[in-house]
Scaffold this active site. Structure first.
Site, PDB file in Angstrom:
ATOM      1  N   SER A  42     -56.262  10.141 -29.046  1.00  0.00           N
ATOM      2  CA  SER A  42     -56.474  11.565 -29.317  1.00  0.00           C
ATOM      3  C   SER A  42     -55.179  12.363 -29.369  1.00  0.00           C
ATOM      4  O   SER A  42     -55.144  13.449 -29.956  1.00  0.00           O
ATOM      5  CB  SER A  42     -57.397  12.174 -28.254  1.00  0.00           C
ATOM      6  OG  SER A  42     -56.876  11.972 -26.955  1.00  0.00           O
ATOM      7  N   ASP A 315     -56.142  21.476 -22.590  1.00  0.00           N
ATOM      8  CA  ASP A 315     -57.454  21.349 -21.966  1.00  0.00           C
ATOM      9  C   ASP A 315     -57.436  20.516 -20.683  1.00  0.00           C
ATOM     10  O   ASP A 315     -58.468  20.033 -20.242  1.00  0.00           O
ATOM     11  CB  ASP A 315     -58.443  20.729 -22.956  1.00  0.00           C
ATOM     12  CG  ASP A 315     -57.992  19.366 -23.461  1.00  0.00           C
ATOM     13  OD1 ASP A 315     -56.929  18.882 -23.018  1.00  0.00           O
ATOM     14  OD2 ASP A 315     -58.695  18.777 -24.312  1.00  0.00           O
ATOM     15  N   HIS A 318     -54.913  17.127 -22.933  1.00  0.00           N
ATOM     16  CA  HIS A 318     -54.025  17.104 -24.085  1.00  0.00           C
ATOM     17  C   HIS A 318     -53.056  18.286 -24.055  1.00  0.00           C
ATOM     18  O   HIS A 318     -53.331  19.310 -23.432  1.00  0.00           O
ATOM     19  CB  HIS A 318     -54.841  17.139 -25.382  1.00  0.00           C
ATOM     20  CG  HIS A 318     -55.901  16.100 -25.454  1.00  0.00           C
ATOM     21  ND1 HIS A 318     -57.221  16.372 -25.115  1.00  0.00           N
ATOM     22  CD2 HIS A 318     -55.849  14.790 -25.781  1.00  0.00           C
ATOM     23  CE1 HIS A 318     -57.927  15.257 -25.249  1.00  0.00           C
ATOM     24  NE2 HIS A 318     -57.117  14.288 -25.642  1.00  0.00           N
TER      25      HIS A 318
END
Length: 353
Positions: A42, A315, A318
């Site tokens: 991600s 968050d 990340h």
């Protein structure tokens, strides 16, 4: 004035100012890197996971794209900035069939990917089915199709010689450790370290056989892993004498941002922009960014701040676009690379806003 500013002396923000002011070097040189092929999770996914499982929504993408863009942050990820720095368009996700252009490479990264083959399902633990071995197979299939379709007029594919003219980036492995940490602990996680590192090294060697010659391998959070990875990349360089295998210590860059955000133009180091709970971290593992959940009769909402440029953490998992930009500058600059590897030695780096 030199363009080889060192982000840590005195801070990364100086690097941004100098590069923005100087722009491309006056002595134009042809950049040998005409494409980027990325392997990851991600942290560098540009839409692969959400192309396969389309459910992403705001506030993701709120800063740069003003809409969800398949990235696990408020704007651009590291690979976006590297592409812009090389004067290339954003790297299209391999899994995105609509609107993709692969003339300048492909992004095989997907959210929640691991290096090792997962032994569970996405719908059980949330781990992605697109592990590094699958991403490598996708790369091989991509090359086959490039060779097959080169003369068929498929204009969204690169020429067959692109694979020797590309930059190969790796930012993956975190999920192999954090996903199992709660169940097996630090001691159990350590057993996976050699396997993960061996898989990355063998993947580089297979891509080398396909024509790849320049590899950037980004390290991870401190879990007694980075020193082993660095040594493995050193050995891989010896095994592949015609290749440049670069270990990039972005952990040190991120640590500076977390510990001293104000020195780099930001306000909050550990506090998440998008989260629930407030406090030093604003992170609730039961309520992730953009979600709501009823707990003990109370509705909890993980909402985003209005100024993500002041945050290092997006968050709690990340980085924000602002932090990703600083990391990208450090990579381009080469001052955290081993051996030293500045892309300014090879290309006229384009400034990005």
């Amino acid at each position: 004035m030199s363009k080889f500013c060192i982000p840590s002396k005195p801070c990364l923000m100086i690097c941004i100012v100098l590069m923005a002011l100087l722009g491309p070097m006056s002595d134009a040189k042809k950049c040998p890197f005409e494409a980027i092929f990325n392997f990851g999770d991600s942290n560098t996914d540009t839409g692969g996971f959400w192309a396969a499982f389309p459910t992403e929504r705001l506030p993701f993408g709120m800063t740069y794209f003003k809409r969800p863009s398949g990235r696990a942050t408020d704007g651009r990820v590291i690979i976006d900035f590297l592409a812009q720095g090389l004067g290339q368009p954003f790297v299209s996700p391999y899994l995105q069939s609509i609107g993709s252009d692969y003339r300048h490479g492909a992004n095989f990264a997907t959210l929640a990917s691991t290096v090792l083959l997962p032994n569970t399902s996405l719908f059980v633990t949330g781990v992605s089915p697109f592990s590094l071995a699958i991403q490598l197979n996708q790369m091989k299939h991509f090359k086959v199709k490039v060779d097959e379709l080169h003369y068929s007029g498929k204009t969204n594919l690169p020429p067959p010689d692109i694979f020797r003219k590309s930059l190969y980036t790796f930012y993956i492995g975190q999920n192999d450790f954090t996903g199992n940490l709660a169940s097996i602990g630090i001691r159990g996680v350590k057993k996976y370290l050699p396997q993960v590192i061996s898989q990355i090294a063998s993947t580089i060697k297979e891509i080398y056989a396909l024509g790849g010659r320049t590899f950037l391998v980004l390290n991870l959070a401190p879990i007694e892993y980075n020193s082993m990875l660095k040594e493995a990349m050193k050995k891989t360089r010896k095994d592949l004498p015609k290749a440049e295998v670069i270990y990039v210590d972005i952990h040190t860059v991120m640590l500076k941002l977390f510990q001293h955000p104000t020195s780099h133009g930001m306000t909050y180091g550990t506090k998440a922009c998008c989260g629930e709970g407030g406090g030093a971290y604003n992170f609730n593992p039961q309520v992730y960014c953009g979600n709501s959940k009823v707990i003990d009769g109370h509705t909890l909402n993980a909402t985003a701040c209005s100024d993500p440029h002041n945050y290092v953490s997006w968050d709690g998992i990340h980085a924000t676009e602002a932090a990703n930009k600083l990391v990208a500058y450090a990579i381009l600059n080469g001052s955290y690379s081993h051996p030293a590897f500045s892309l300014y030695n090879y290309c006229d780096i384009h400034p990005f806003t």
